[in-house]
Design a protein around this motif. Structure first.
Motif, PDB file in Angstrom:
ATOM      1  N   ARG A 512      10.172 -45.081  -0.687  1.00 52.91           N
ATOM      2  CA  ARG A 512       9.961 -43.699  -1.105  1.00 52.91           C
ATOM      3  C   ARG A 512       8.836 -43.114  -0.261  1.00 52.91           C
ATOM      4  O   ARG A 512       7.840 -43.785   0.030  1.00 52.91           O
ATOM      5  CB  ARG A 512       9.596 -43.673  -2.584  1.00 52.91           C
ATOM      6  N   ALA A 513       8.983 -41.832   0.173  1.00 53.92           N
ATOM      7  CA  ALA A 513       7.991 -41.163   1.019  1.00 53.92           C
ATOM      8  C   ALA A 513       7.559 -39.864   0.357  1.00 53.92           C
ATOM      9  O   ALA A 513       8.378 -39.139  -0.226  1.00 53.92           O
ATOM     10  CB  ALA A 513       8.567 -40.884   2.405  1.00 53.92           C
ATOM     11  N   LYS A 514       6.225 -39.561   0.528  1.00 56.18           N
ATOM     12  CA  LYS A 514       5.690 -38.338  -0.086  1.00 56.18           C
ATOM     13  C   LYS A 514       4.457 -37.896   0.687  1.00 56.18           C
ATOM     14  O   LYS A 514       3.602 -38.713   1.030  1.00 56.18           O
ATOM     15  CB  LYS A 514       5.324 -38.602  -1.549  1.00 56.18           C
ATOM     16  N   LEU A 521      10.730 -38.493  -1.840  1.00 54.25           N
ATOM     17  CA  LEU A 521      12.104 -38.681  -1.393  1.00 54.25           C
ATOM     18  C   LEU A 521      12.396 -40.171  -1.277  1.00 54.25           C
ATOM     19  O   LEU A 521      11.562 -40.948  -0.803  1.00 54.25           O
ATOM     20  CB  LEU A 521      12.315 -37.993  -0.044  1.00 54.25           C
ATOM     21  N   LEU A 522      13.617 -40.556  -1.706  1.00 53.63           N
ATOM     22  CA  LEU A 522      14.002 -41.962  -1.757  1.00 53.63           C
ATOM     23  C   LEU A 522      14.987 -42.265  -0.639  1.00 53.63           C
ATOM     24  O   LEU A 522      15.901 -41.485  -0.352  1.00 53.63           O
ATOM     25  CB  LEU A 522      14.631 -42.282  -3.109  1.00 53.63           C
ATOM     26  N   SER A 523      14.814 -43.404  -0.014  1.00 54.48           N
ATOM     27  CA  SER A 523      15.698 -43.816   1.070  1.00 54.48           C
ATOM     28  C   SER A 523      16.968 -44.452   0.507  1.00 54.48           C
ATOM     29  O   SER A 523      17.102 -44.665  -0.706  1.00 54.48           O
ATOM     30  CB  SER A 523      14.987 -44.831   1.972  1.00 54.48           C
ATOM     31  N   LYS A 524      17.894 -44.767   1.400  1.00 60.02           N
ATOM     32  CA  LYS A 524      19.071 -45.536   1.010  1.00 60.02           C
ATOM     33  C   LYS A 524      18.666 -46.991   0.809  1.00 60.02           C
ATOM     34  O   LYS A 524      17.551 -47.391   1.134  1.00 60.02           O
ATOM     35  CB  LYS A 524      20.144 -45.437   2.093  1.00 60.02           C
ATOM     36  N   ARG A 525      19.602 -47.769   0.267  1.00 66.50           N
ATOM     37  CA  ARG A 525      19.331 -49.195   0.098  1.00 66.50           C
ATOM     38  C   ARG A 525      19.288 -49.877   1.471  1.00 66.50           C
ATOM     39  O   ARG A 525      19.993 -49.475   2.400  1.00 66.50           O
ATOM     40  CB  ARG A 525      20.385 -49.859  -0.793  1.00 66.50           C
TER      41      ARG A 525
END
Length: 748
Positions: A512-514, A521-525
């Motif tokens: 997750r990036a912020k 925002l969450l990434s894919k697996r």
């Protein structure tokens, strides 16, 4: 020549040169007289010789040799100033004649020719240096030339020490500003190349080189008061120089001119920004008319020149409350400068505005507010409402909400803003405010750095393509937060170290990036290949080990468990290098050995490795290559043939031994009873081929089968066995035999 002055004997170099010239003239006269006498004698001798010996020519040439030439310095090679020095050149010449040969002498000082003289005598050449000076220091050599033959002496160095004290003279001792002074510095009695130095208050102000012993220079003094002048000199003797002591000191008094510049500023008692200033720059007390000096006036404010003129300068300007800077009125008279300054204190009408932004950090296309404000203003002159504010550049997409307040969306790129405050014609600018709109972080990407090996630690990288720093990255597993790291600069990376025990665990990781107040925002697996280390290596042999024989094709199949690609290597005990190496995307492969032979017998094993870099080895297998079946059949057949041949040979051998006659007491062909003879005579010999018989005696009863006719009183009976054919029919009519010797001989 020496001159007596005030009871002291001094040497004059001019007289010295005259004496040398006089001596040269006298020597030349003597030489000319001698030459004339010699010529007369030669002519007389020639006439007499031609008279008494007509036809005979006299040979005037004589042989000679320059044996040596020596240069010496008298009285010494090291002397003090004013010593009379003589350079002596002595030549030793051997000649076949009695007359002295004419010769030419040349004196050199430091490779420079200083003296030349012709001589017809054998006397030494003397070159005087009366009253030697430091400039006479150097290396001297002497060269002699006789009828084209030359010889040069070795160099001898002369060192002269001691310099005279320099003398300084000035034409004036009291001068005004800008007035010129002439100074003369003399080095008494010195010669050569001389450097002169002039000093003002012990500071060198002039240096010059001349080829005389005197230098004249002109000076102007930069300030009023008393100044001390002196000089010195140095004689240059390459590569050295010799410096004298200081000359006498002379004090010069410099008086100030009465002329001065005057600076006047006309204004109110308290000056505010925007007020008018009238400035005047003039001259007070003119110079005497007997002295002509050009005047130049310059009026300046700080480094800015406002105006200039000869006798008076005026200037008008609006007062500004900048940093305090002096007004300057400068008077230039030739090389003399006179300056007067004044400072005007100007009160600020209003302070320079400041420009601020809220919020302190703004993202692209987000709303922001810029505020422009002057904190202080002169309330006795203006009101706050009289202050107006504008933004520059004017075409920016911001709206004025109220005086000094501007609002709008931030741009997508960096931008510079400036605020301008204005009142009563005075305009002031704020410092430039640069707005750096931050970029929202993009959806992060998650990946594996290097290789993900099952059971071994590996690193996971989280990064976003865009986004302003700092950015917070969080690693998540099954939506459970594991770790958070902050990236503040571009070279930094968000790296997390993890270990998994099953391949399917890798897909449980996300990040997750912020970088702002918005939701992270969450990434894919995480999708990456997990490398499973190799295990359970096996080596299978085809055909089966007991069935391996020569000529077969051997297959060594190496297999293992783990992630391909796998690199397989086959080894044989005793060899360090592998027999075969291959890489395949399968978990097993084979190595083929064609046309086996006994040499292929041995112990084999295989190794395997994949990207986990863990090498596994199979168990060793011992292979023995047996003989081929056809070889066995050939050997069996050969053995059978050999045995058969041996059997046949034995049979034949024993057959040859069986055909013999066993002689008994009664032969088969003994006399028979008479009654039987007739019967026997009627028998006819068979026409069948010859038959071999063996006689056997049986001591047994009479054969009843044969009947009475065959019964005889023999002690034994005879059986005949046919060996090579069917039993023959034996005729009962046998040949008549009367003598035992007529019986047939048995065949062996």
């Amino acid at each position: 020549m020496h001159i007596q002055t005030d009871g002291h004997t001094t040497f004059n170099p001019a007289y010295s040169h005259q004496a040398v010239d006089l001596q040269d003239s006298q020597q030349q006269e003597r030489q000319c007289s001698s030459d004339r006498m010699g010529l007369l004698l030669l002519l007389t001798s020639s006439l007499l010789s031609s008279y008494f010996h007509p036809g005979i020519v006299v040979d005037a040439q004589r042989s000679f040799a320059i044996r040596n030439i020596v240069l010496s310095l008298e009285p010494s090679t090291n002397v003090t100033r004013d010593t009379n020095v003589t350079v002596r050149c002595k030549a030793i010449v051997s000649s076949s004649g009695s007359e002295v040969l004419s010769r030419e002498y040349t004196i050199y000082k430091d490779s420079q020719k200083v003296y030349t003289k012709n001589s017809s005598t054998s006397e030494d050449l003397l070159y005087p240096l009366p009253g030697a000076r430091v400039s006479n220091t150097g290396k001297y050599r002497c060269k002699i030339n006789i009828e084209g033959k030359e010889r040069t002496s070795e160099a001898t160095k002369l060192t002269v020490t001691g310099l005279s004290k320099p003398v300084l003279h000035l034409n004036k001792y009291v001068v005004n500003e800008e007035e010129e002074v002439t100074a003369s510095c003399t080095a008494p009695g010195e010669t050569g190349s001389i450097f002169f130095y002039f000093y003002e208050d012990s500071k060198e102000i002039l240096e010059d080189r001349v080829n005389s012993n005197q230098l004249e220079a002109k000076f102007r003094f930069s300030s009023i008061g008393h100044h001390t002048i002196n000089c010195a000199y140095a004689v240059l003797i390459i590569p050295d120089s010799f410096k004298s002591e200081q000359s006498n000191m002379i004090t010069v008094s410099v008086k100030e001119l009465s002329i001065t510049p005057v600076l006047e500023i006309f204004s109110q008692s308290r000056v505010y920004e925007g007020d008018q200033l009238n400035i005047s720059c003039t001259i007070r007390n003119s110079v005497n008319s007997s002295v002509h000096i050009t005047h130049n006036l310059y009026l300046s404010h700080g480094t800015k020149l406002l105006s200039s003129g000869e006798t008076k300068v005026n200037h008008s300007m609006v007062a500004l409350a900048k940093d305090p800077v002096d007004f300057e009125c400068r008077l230039e008279m030739g090389h003399v400068d006179k300056v007067t300054t004044k400072m005007v204190s100007v009160t600020e009408l209003f302070s320079a505005p400041t420009l601020t932004m809220s919020p302190a950090e703004v993202f692209q296309k987000e709303y922001m507010t810029l505020t422009c404000k002057s904190e202080n203003y002169a309330s006795e002159r203006i009101t706050r409402e009289e202050l107006s504010y504008t933004l520059k550049p004017p075409d920016i997409p911001l709206t004025s909400m109220k005086p000094g307040v501007f609002s709008g969306k931030a741009l997508q790129f960096d931008f510079n803003y400036t605020c301008v405050a204005q009142a009563k014609g005075i305009m002031k600018h704020s410092d430039t405010l640069t707005v750096y709109p931050k970029v929202s972080v993009s959806i992060p990407k998650i990946s594996v750095v290097g290789k993900a090996v099952l059971g071994q630690p590996f690193r996971i990288l989280c990064q976003s393509d865009t986004g302003s720093f700092p950015i917070n990255y969080t690693l998540i597993r099954d939506y459970e937060q594991l770790s958070t790291t902050t990236v503040k600069l571009p070279p930094q990376e968000a790296l997390f170290t993890v270990t998994i025990s099953r391949p399917d665990e890798i897909s449980k990781y996300m990040c997750r990036a912020k970088n702002n107040h918005r939701e992270a925002l969450l990434s894919k697996r995480l999708n990456a290949t997990v490398i499973v280390p190799l295990t359970d290596p096996t080596l299978t042999v085809l055909p089966h080990i007991p069935e391996i024989s020569e000529g077969d094709h051997l297959y060594l199949i190496c297999g293992t468990k783990g992630s391909p690609p796998v690199t397989f290597k086959w080894y044989r005990d005793g060899n360090k290098q592998p027999l075969f190496t291959t890489t395949t995307d399968k978990n097993n492969t084979h190595y083929q050995v064609s046309h086996l032979s006994k040499e292929h017998s041995g112990t084999y094993y295989c190794e395997a490795v994949n990207h986990a870099n863990i090498v596994v080895r199979s168990e060793k297998v011992t292979i023995e290559v047996r003989m081929a079946l056809w070889k066995k059949a050939v050997i069996g057949g050969v053995c059978l043939v050999v045995v058969s041949m041996l059997v046949v040979a034995c049979v034949l051998y024993f057959k040859s031994k069986r055909v013999r006659v066993v002689r008994a007491a009664v032969s088969v062909w003994s006399e028979r009873p008479p009654e039987a003879a007739n019967d026997e005579e009627s028998s006819v010999v068979s026409s069948e081929p010859d038959v071999e018989y063996t006689e056997v005696v049986h001591p047994q009863p009479v054969d009843t089968v044969r009947g009475d006719a065959d019964h005889h009183d023999y002690q034994g009976s005879v059986e005949y066995a046919e060996l090579n054919s069917d039993r023959p029919e034996i005729s009962h009519h046998l040949p008549e035999a009367h003598d035992p010797q007529d019986l047939p001989v048995p065949v062996d």
